[in-house]
Design an enzyme around this catalytic site. Structure first.
Site, PDB file in Angstrom:
ATOM      1  N   ASP A   1       0.902  -1.320   0.002  1.00 13.96           N
ATOM      2  CA  ASP A   1      -0.147  -0.043   0.000  1.00 13.96           C
ATOM      3  C   ASP A   1       1.189   1.217  -0.194  1.00 13.96           C
ATOM      4  O   ASP A   1       1.844   1.367   0.615  1.00 13.96           O
ATOM      5  CB  ASP A   1      -1.215  -0.037   1.233  1.00 13.96           C
ATOM      6  CG  ASP A   1      -2.081   0.976   1.108  1.00 13.96           C
ATOM      7  OD1 ASP A   1      -3.149   0.498   1.031  1.00 13.96           O
ATOM      8  OD2 ASP A   1      -1.968   2.063   1.101  1.00 13.96           O
ATOM      9  N   ILE A   2       0.484   2.046  -0.772  1.00 11.46           N
ATOM     10  CA  ILE A   2       1.196   3.575  -1.113  1.00 11.46           C
ATOM     11  C   ILE A   2       1.193   4.197   0.504  1.00 11.46           C
ATOM     12  O   ILE A   2       2.219   5.227   0.716  1.00 11.46           O
ATOM     13  CB  ILE A   2       0.848   4.360  -2.071  1.00 11.46           C
ATOM     14  CG1 ILE A   2       1.875   5.172  -2.747  1.00 11.46           C
ATOM     15  CG2 ILE A   2      -0.411   5.164  -1.894  1.00 11.46           C
ATOM     16  CD1 ILE A   2       1.599   5.818  -4.067  1.00 11.46           C
TER      17      ILE A   2
ATOM     18  N   GLY B   1     -15.807   2.861   3.465  1.00  6.65           N
ATOM     19  CA  GLY B   1     -14.581   3.622   3.211  1.00  6.65           C
ATOM     20  C   GLY B   1     -13.594   3.015   2.313  1.00  6.65           C
ATOM     21  O   GLY B   1     -12.720   3.379   2.150  1.00  6.65           O
TER      22      GLY B   1
ATOM     23  N   HIS C   1     -10.428  -5.378  -3.263  1.00  6.28           N
ATOM     24  CA  HIS C   1      -9.003  -5.827  -2.801  1.00  6.28           C
ATOM     25  C   HIS C   1      -8.922  -5.981  -1.355  1.00  6.28           C
ATOM     26  O   HIS C   1      -9.831  -5.621  -0.600  1.00  6.28           O
ATOM     27  CB  HIS C   1      -7.903  -4.471  -2.975  1.00  6.28           C
ATOM     28  CG  HIS C   1      -8.563  -3.139  -2.455  1.00  6.28           C
ATOM     29  ND1 HIS C   1      -9.273  -2.322  -3.218  1.00  6.28           N
ATOM     30  CD2 HIS C   1      -8.380  -2.627  -1.601  1.00  6.28           C
ATOM     31  CE1 HIS C   1      -9.835  -1.283  -2.508  1.00  6.28           C
ATOM     32  NE2 HIS C   1      -9.242  -1.327  -1.215  1.00  6.28           N
TER      33      HIS C   1
ATOM     34  N   HIS D   1      -6.878  -5.929   2.450  1.00  9.21           N
ATOM     35  CA  HIS D   1      -5.662  -5.213   2.906  1.00  9.21           C
ATOM     36  C   HIS D   1      -5.340  -6.288   4.035  1.00  9.21           C
ATOM     37  O   HIS D   1      -5.916  -7.072   4.715  1.00  9.21           O
ATOM     38  CB  HIS D   1      -6.272  -4.151   3.985  1.00  9.21           C
ATOM     39  CG  HIS D   1      -6.731  -2.914   3.087  1.00  9.21           C
ATOM     40  ND1 HIS D   1      -6.158  -1.697   2.910  1.00  9.21           N
ATOM     41  CD2 HIS D   1      -7.962  -2.491   2.598  1.00  9.21           C
ATOM     42  CE1 HIS D   1      -6.756  -0.850   2.335  1.00  9.21           C
ATOM     43  NE2 HIS D   1      -7.897  -1.386   2.145  1.00  9.21           N
TER      44      HIS D   1
HETATM   45  P1  5GP Z   1      -9.719   1.318   0.498  1.00  6.13           P
HETATM   46  O1  5GP Z   1      -9.545   2.890   0.886  1.00  6.13           O
HETATM   47  O2  5GP Z   1     -10.377   1.392  -1.160  1.00  6.13           O
HETATM   48  O3  5GP Z   1      -9.949   0.260   1.225  1.00  6.13           O
HETATM   49  O4  5GP Z   1      -8.074   0.826  -0.072  1.00  6.13           O
HETATM   50  C1  5GP Z   1      -7.358   1.691  -1.019  1.00  6.13           C
HETATM   51  C2  5GP Z   1      -6.072   1.560  -0.605  1.00  6.13           C
HETATM   52  O5  5GP Z   1      -5.219   1.945  -1.741  1.00  6.13           O
HETATM   53  C3  5GP Z   1      -5.390   2.739   0.266  1.00  6.13           C
HETATM   54  O6  5GP Z   1      -4.971   2.240   1.380  1.00  6.13           O
HETATM   55  C4  5GP Z   1      -4.614   3.583  -0.399  1.00  6.13           C
HETATM   56  O7  5GP Z   1      -3.565   3.860   0.435  1.00  6.13           O
HETATM   57  C5  5GP Z   1      -4.057   2.440  -1.455  1.00  6.13           C
HETATM   58  N1  5GP Z   1      -3.691   3.100  -2.740  1.00  6.13           N
HETATM   59  C6  5GP Z   1      -4.152   4.164  -3.163  1.00  6.13           C
HETATM   60  N2  5GP Z   1      -3.621   4.509  -4.558  1.00  6.13           N
HETATM   61  C7  5GP Z   1      -2.361   3.892  -4.281  1.00  6.13           C
HETATM   62  C8  5GP Z   1      -1.515   3.536  -5.664  1.00  6.13           C
HETATM   63  O8  5GP Z   1      -1.250   4.332  -6.600  1.00  6.13           O
HETATM   64  N3  5GP Z   1      -0.529   2.705  -5.238  1.00  6.13           N
HETATM   65  C9  5GP Z   1      -0.727   1.981  -4.081  1.00  6.13           C
HETATM   66  N4  5GP Z   1       0.363   0.879  -3.983  1.00  6.13           N
HETATM   67  N5  5GP Z   1      -1.518   1.883  -2.964  1.00  6.13           N
HETATM   68  C10 5GP Z   1      -2.621   2.680  -3.511  1.00  6.13           C
END
Ligand code: 5GP
Ligand code: ZN
Length: 113
Positions: free
Chosen positions: A31-32, A93, A100, A102
């Site tokens: 995760d970034i 969220g 995906h 986590h």
């Molecule tokens: P969500 O918020 O949908 O549960 O998780 C999305 C995740 O993707 C977040 O934790 C966010 O930090 C990560 N993320 C967003 N953009 C990128 C990216 O360009 N590269 C990577 N590796 N992670 C990303």
């Protein structure tokens, strides 16, 4: 492949990621914005918008995603366990509308309420 989708573009190699695992149909990358010492995203190649779109035909894929989450955590040395979570839709969220998982392990921040 949905060319407007961030994770489809990462899966396709159009955008870079720090990959820790790749196999047919699934990739896992860091995760970034990590919220834990280990923060990996396990992502199917198939564009499934969120968990609510999961179909019967995805049963094997869902099992394999869970197995990859297990093995990524184990490979990174987290033998005491890890946190597995999925954000489902904006109300859950979810910020990237491509399914995906986590994988969080080691020292971690509390999840937002
Ligand atoms: P969500 O918020 O949908 O549960 O998780 C999305 C995740 O993707 C977040 O934790 C966010 O930090 C990560 N993320 C967003 N953009 C990128 C990216 O360009 N590269 C990577 N590796 N992670 C990303
Ligand atoms: Zn996608």
């Amino acid at each position: 492949m949905n060319s407007d989708c961030l994770f489809c573009r990462i899966v396709a190699g159009e955008l870079p990621s720090d990959e820790v695992h790749r196999e047919s149909g699934i990739i896992a990358f860091k995760d970034i914005h990590p919220v834990a010492e280990t923060h990996i995203l396990v992502v199917p190649e198939k564009h499934i918008e969120d968990l609510r779109q999961l179909q019967d035909e995805d049963a094997q894929l869902w099992l394999r995603l869970a197995q990859v989450a297990n093995s990524v955590a184990a490979d990174l040395g987290h033998d005491q366990g890890y946190r597995f979570f999925v954000s489902v839709g904006p109300g859950g969220g979810q910020t990237v509308p491509h399914l995906h998982i986590h994988v969080l392990a080691g020292t971690m921040r509390r999840l937002p309420a």
